[in-house]
Design a protein around this motif. Structure first.
Motif, mmCIF file in Angstrom:
data_model
loop_
_atom_site.group_PDB
_atom_site.id
_atom_site.type_symbol
_atom_site.label_atom_id
_atom_site.label_comp_id
_atom_site.label_asym_id
_atom_site.label_seq_id
_atom_site.Cartn_x
_atom_site.Cartn_y
_atom_site.Cartn_z
ATOM 1 N N SER A 1 0.844 -1.193 0.000
ATOM 2 C CA SER A 1 0.000 0.000 0.000
ATOM 3 C C SER A 1 0.883 1.246 0.000
ATOM 4 O O SER A 1 1.871 1.317 0.727
ATOM 5 N N VAL A 2 0.548 2.236 -0.846
ATOM 6 C CA VAL A 2 1.333 3.476 -0.938
ATOM 7 C C VAL A 2 0.397 4.675 -1.010
ATOM 8 O O VAL A 2 -0.762 4.569 -1.410
ATOM 9 N N THR A 3 0.945 5.812 -0.592
ATOM 10 C CA THR A 3 0.261 7.092 -0.779
ATOM 11 C C THR A 3 1.077 7.895 -1.781
ATOM 12 O O THR A 3 2.287 8.063 -1.615
ATOM 13 N N VAL A 4 0.420 8.373 -2.813
ATOM 14 C CA VAL A 4 1.096 9.127 -3.870
ATOM 15 C C VAL A 4 0.682 10.593 -3.772
ATOM 16 O O VAL A 4 -0.508 10.901 -3.716
ATOM 17 N N ILE A 5 1.667 11.455 -3.731
ATOM 18 C CA ILE A 5 1.424 12.899 -3.654
ATOM 19 C C ILE A 5 1.605 13.501 -5.043
ATOM 20 O O ILE A 5 2.625 13.256 -5.707
ATOM 21 N N VAL A 6 0.614 14.293 -5.460
ATOM 22 C CA VAL A 6 0.676 14.945 -6.774
ATOM 23 C C VAL A 6 0.368 16.435 -6.606
ATOM 24 O O VAL A 6 -0.288 16.830 -5.628
ATOM 25 N N PRO A 7 0.833 17.276 -7.523
ATOM 26 C CA PRO A 7 0.454 18.695 -7.476
ATOM 27 C C PRO A 7 -1.062 18.844 -7.512
ATOM 28 O O PRO A 7 -1.766 17.999 -8.079
ATOM 29 N N ASP A 8 -1.556 19.921 -6.915
ATOM 30 C CA ASP A 8 -3.008 20.114 -6.837
ATOM 31 C C ASP A 8 -3.667 20.076 -8.206
ATOM 32 O O ASP A 8 -4.754 19.513 -8.366
ATOM 33 N N ASP A 9 -3.012 20.685 -9.195
ATOM 34 C CA ASP A 9 -3.628 20.743 -10.523
ATOM 35 C C ASP A 9 -3.517 19.422 -11.282
ATOM 36 O O ASP A 9 -4.013 19.299 -12.407
ATOM 37 N N ALA B 1 -3.426 1.850 -12.857
ATOM 38 C CA ALA B 1 -2.063 1.912 -12.316
ATOM 39 C C ALA B 1 -1.900 0.925 -11.169
ATOM 40 O O ALA B 1 -0.852 0.273 -11.034
ATOM 41 N N ALA B 2 -2.931 0.806 -10.331
ATOM 42 C CA ALA B 2 -2.874 -0.140 -9.217
ATOM 43 C C ALA B 2 -2.792 -1.575 -9.728
ATOM 44 O O ALA B 2 -2.010 -2.386 -9.232
ATOM 45 N N ARG B 3 -3.576 -1.906 -10.750
ATOM 46 C CA ARG B 3 -3.531 -3.258 -11.311
ATOM 47 C C ARG B 3 -2.227 -3.526 -12.042
ATOM 48 O O ARG B 3 -1.708 -4.645 -12.015
ATOM 49 N N LEU B 4 -1.679 -2.508 -12.653
ATOM 50 C CA LEU B 4 -0.421 -2.673 -13.384
ATOM 51 C C LEU B 4 0.735 -2.954 -12.437
ATOM 52 O O LEU B 4 1.589 -3.804 -12.722
ATOM 53 N N THR B 5 0.771 -2.250 -11.308
ATOM 54 C CA THR B 5 1.900 -2.359 -10.381
ATOM 55 C C THR B 5 1.689 -3.372 -9.274
ATOM 56 O O THR B 5 2.653 -3.839 -8.662
ATOM 57 N N LYS C 1 -1.773 -1.047 -3.836
ATOM 58 C CA LYS C 1 -2.959 -0.258 -3.520
ATOM 59 C C LYS C 1 -2.512 1.197 -3.434
ATOM 60 O O LYS C 1 -1.649 1.539 -2.619
ATOM 61 N N ILE C 2 -3.066 2.053 -4.270
ATOM 62 C CA ILE C 2 -2.586 3.423 -4.406
ATOM 63 C C ILE C 2 -3.632 4.417 -3.888
ATOM 64 O O ILE C 2 -4.772 4.414 -4.343
ATOM 65 N N ASP C 3 -3.210 5.252 -2.934
ATOM 66 C CA ASP C 3 -4.048 6.332 -2.416
ATOM 67 C C ASP C 3 -3.427 7.644 -2.899
ATOM 68 O O ASP C 3 -2.269 7.941 -2.572
ATOM 69 N N ILE C 4 -4.169 8.414 -3.663
ATOM 70 C CA ILE C 4 -3.629 9.633 -4.272
ATOM 71 C C ILE C 4 -4.123 10.851 -3.499
ATOM 72 O O ILE C 4 -5.323 11.000 -3.235
ATOM 73 N N LYS C 5 -3.174 11.743 -3.153
ATOM 74 C CA LYS C 5 -3.510 12.984 -2.443
ATOM 75 C C LYS C 5 -2.828 14.168 -3.110
ATOM 76 O O LYS C 5 -1.707 14.053 -3.616
#
Length: 390
Positions: free
Chosen positions: A307-315, A331-335, A338-342
């Motif tokens: 499980s990971v949390t991914v940080i992206v720019p607001d835009d 992306a979760a199925r490819l890698t 479990k991806i949580d994006i914030k």
């Protein structure tokens, strides 16, 4: 009949590849069963077929026993009678008597016909099964034949019918009779009714095989397709890798001016293709998988290694998540993570709240410690002097 039967055996062996010995054995068993049924004979009979002359015979087998030990005349023969046949016989020997009926020819011919037809049918089924078993997980071009509530029927080369379930049909495609389509052979069943071939247009391996046809580097193994995540008819993500440091694996699949990937997209009715590079660094691989969104940071969960949390720019948040969550889901199925994006702002706010919560907790702990310590009162000088006088 004998000549015709020998010719039929020759044809089966030469044209259909059926082992002659297998047919002869089946024929002998059929003759034996037919004789027992017709003449209500005992079990101790043998059927023999001379595959050179085409002659069929039925023989009764009897065991030589001492005269006093004779119990069943149908299966046993006393020694005295056996010695009249041949003085070399001893107790325990077997003697075979020709009991072929004079009218057995018609029955034998019918049994032979049934055996040959059955063996031809079995051989045809086995040949079809072997052929398409070799095609399993491969692409083959077929022609749409018909459709019902369960299957789409596709005629493959060699006039062999295959079926495509509704789940294997592309949701963005309409199939019409005589349409030529490329399908992936994903299952071959050898059932009692004969081989049944299942094909698919939605299987992820179809994408892989199409790229093998369009990209020589994939076909020869220079570029390896490591993983595919697909929502058929809409979008696929493909992770690629190469050991050749001088080769761009993503560029190899895209091709000059996108010609290679466009050929695959066209074959799949406009399905979008996201091609990303597979790398050993898991954080970078996850960031690549979220393409086309930019990724600021990838934080692994200490309590769950998948499980990971991914940080992206607001835009970039909506782009990273994708329409109805599709980009994040693929992306979760490819890698396999479990991806949580914030968004960065949300991540900062969470970090501040966490820091404040930790500070509050530390302060509370300090107060508790201070309250549990007993207060030390200052000494009273007059009381001390009185105590000394006493």
């Amino acid at each position: 009949m004998s000549k015709e039967l020998v010719q039929a055996l020759d044809a089966l062996e030469q044209e259909r590849g059926i082992d002659r010995a297998v047919v002869v054995e089946a024929l002998e068993n059929a003759l034996k069963a037919a004789y027992k049924k017709q003449y209500n004979a005992a079990q101790n009979v043998e059927a023999t077929f001379d595959d050179k002359k085409g002659q069929m015979t039925i023989k009764q087998v009897k065991l030589v026993v001492l005269d006093d030990d004779l119990v069943d005349p149908d299966t046993e023969i006393p020694l005295t009678e056996a010695l009249e046949i041949n003085k070399a016989y001893e107790p325990g020997d077997e003697i075979r008597f020709d009991v072929t009926p004079k009218d057995f020819g018609r029955m034998a011919a019918q049994a032979a016909k049934q055996v040959i037809v059955q063996k031809m049918r079995e051989a045809t089924r086995q040949a079809i099964y072997d052929k398409y078993q070799d095609y399993q997980d491969e692409i083959i071009t077929g022609e749409v034949e018909r459709q019902d509530n369960r299957f789409l029927y596709v005629m493959l080369p060699g006039k062999q019918e295959a079926v495509m379930t509704q789940g294997d049909q592309m949701p963005n495609e309409t199939y019409r009779m005589r349409d030529r389509i490329k399908v992936l052979v994903n299952k071959v069943d050898n059932s009692l009714k004969g081989p049944q071939i299942f094909v698919s247009r939605t299987a992820p391996d179809l994408v892989k095989r199409l790229f093998e046809q369009e990209v020589p580097e994939v076909y020869d193994g220079t570029v390896e397709i490591v993983s595919i995540a697909r929502e058929a008819g809409d979008r696929s993500k493909i992770a690629v890798y190469t050991h050749d440091a001088d080769l761009d694996p993503v560029g190899a699949l895209v091709g000059q001016r996108g010609a290679r990937v466009q050929a695959v997209v066209t074959e799949l009715g406009g399905e979008h293709m996201d091609i990303v590079e597979w790398v050993e660094d898991e954080a970078q691989y996850i960031a690549n998988a979220l393409n086309p969104a930019e990724v600021t940071d990838v934080i692994f969960d200490a309590n769950n290694e998948q499980s990971v949390t991914v940080i992206v720019p607001d835009d970039q948040l909506s782009l990273a998540i994708g329409k109805k969550g599709q980009n994040a889901r693929l992306a979760a199925r490819l890698t396999g993570f479990k991806i949580d994006i914030k968004a960065e702002s949300e991540a900062r706010d969470l970090a501040v709240e966490k820091a404040e919560a930790n500070e509050t907790a530390d302060t509370a702990d300090q107060v508790v410690v201070e309250e549990t310590q007993a207060p030390v009162e200052p000494a009273d000088d007059n009381q001390a002097a009185t105590d000394q006088e006493d």
